[in-house]
Design a protein around this motif. Structure first.
Motif, PDB file in Angstrom:
ATOM      1  N   ILE A   1       0.869  -1.171   0.000  1.00  0.00           N
ATOM      2  CA  ILE A   1       0.000   0.000   0.000  1.00  0.00           C
ATOM      3  C   ILE A   1       0.909   1.226   0.000  1.00  0.00           C
ATOM      4  CG2 ILE A   1      -1.808   1.232   1.251  1.00  0.00           C
ATOM      5  CD1 ILE A   1      -2.707  -1.469   2.336  1.00  0.00           C
TER       6      ILE A   1
ATOM      7  N   ILE B   1      -8.265  -5.299   2.764  1.00  0.00           N
ATOM      8  CA  ILE B   1      -7.963  -4.342   1.688  1.00  0.00           C
ATOM      9  C   ILE B   1      -9.240  -3.643   1.225  1.00  0.00           C
ATOM     10  CG2 ILE B   1      -7.137  -4.108  -0.689  1.00  0.00           C
ATOM     11  CD1 ILE B   1      -5.364  -6.609  -0.041  1.00  0.00           C
ATOM     12  N   ASN B   2     -10.298  -4.403   1.014  1.00  0.00           N
ATOM     13  CA  ASN B   2     -11.559  -3.815   0.547  1.00  0.00           C
ATOM     14  C   ASN B   2     -12.122  -2.808   1.540  1.00  0.00           C
ATOM     15  OD1 ASN B   2     -11.474  -5.289  -1.819  1.00  0.00           O
ATOM     16  ND2 ASN B   2     -12.822  -6.898  -1.076  1.00  0.00           N
TER      17      ASN B   2
ATOM     18  N   SER C   1      -9.864   0.554   1.329  1.00  0.00           N
ATOM     19  CA  SER C   1      -9.492   1.157   0.050  1.00  0.00           C
ATOM     20  C   SER C   1      -9.678   2.669   0.135  1.00  0.00           C
ATOM     21  CB  SER C   1     -10.326   0.565  -1.087  1.00  0.00           C
ATOM     22  OG  SER C   1     -11.684   0.862  -0.880  1.00  0.00           O
TER      23      SER C   1
ATOM     24  N   VAL D   1      -2.597   0.404  -4.405  1.00  0.00           N
ATOM     25  CA  VAL D   1      -2.459  -0.952  -3.861  1.00  0.00           C
ATOM     26  C   VAL D   1      -1.887  -1.840  -4.954  1.00  0.00           C
ATOM     27  CG1 VAL D   1      -3.673  -2.926  -2.878  1.00  0.00           C
ATOM     28  CG2 VAL D   1      -4.409  -0.598  -2.305  1.00  0.00           C
TER      29      VAL D   1
END
Length: 197
Positions: free
Chosen positions: A38, A179-180, A183, A189
């Motif tokens: 990230i 991650i979702n 975001s 990413v």
């Protein structure tokens, strides 16, 4: 609760040897690790406007991930591939982390892992995010990256000196979920070469 443990491999919930093989481009062994980097735009080109901007950008992400994964387990913080002295100098930086060592009579030359409960980890988040870049106190000079591992889930938050954070896990579904939920247009990413999320 904060503890100091000299034997990193004995406190990690995964094999440190196999984890380190994941980073070896020449290693042909299959891996179950998945990961993403990230990044702030321009981080690897040296275009991030300094440590303060890095910490401001990532502190919320770091805390969100820790809170998401919290199940009452501890967190282990260690140097990523090789245990070095935690403080190779007496600079006037990382004041909270240095005070922690002093209050517990831990020498600067301590090598090993720090074990944190969730609330303590969150309290020291700014110093931990800053650590690889700030400790030498010279622009463009980095010390050791930090791995911050969940005590049970084989999930790692890797803090880099080059202004990025990686998330790694043996659980692809959990990594995808984290991650979702985090975001942001602020970050880029990038999946690791062996990951397919």
């Amino acid at each position: 609760m904060i503890k100091f443990n000299k034997s990193v491999k004995n406190v990690l919930p995964y094999s440190r040897r196999q984890y380190l093989q994941f980073w070896d481009d020449d290693c042909d062994l299959p891996t179950e690790w998945n990961g993403v980097s990230i990044q702030l735009p321009g981080a690897y080109e040296g275009k991030v406007s300094g440590l303060t901007a890095f910490v401001e950008a990532y502190e919320g992400l770091f805390k969100n991930v820790v809170l998401k994964l919290d199940n009452g387990s501890s967190w282990t913080v260690n140097h990523d591939d090789k245990d070095l002295n935690w403080f190779p100098n007496d600079e006037d930086n990382l004041t909270a982390l240095r005070a922690l060592f002093k209050q517990n009579n831990i020498p600067n030359a301590f090598r090993g892992a720090l074990i944190f409960a969730k609330d303590d980890l969150l309290e020291f988040s700014r110093d931990l995010i800053s650590y690889p870049s700030a400790i030498i106190n010279e622009e463009g000079v980095y010390y050791k990256n930090l791995d911050i591992s969940h005590g049970e889930l084989s999930f790692i938050i890797k803090i880099y000196g080059r202004f990025s954070i990686d998330l790694l896990s043996l659980n692809k579904g959990l990594l995808r979920e984290v991650i979702n939920e985090n975001s942001s247009s602020l970050f880029i990413v990038k999946e690791f070469r062996v990951s397919s999320l």
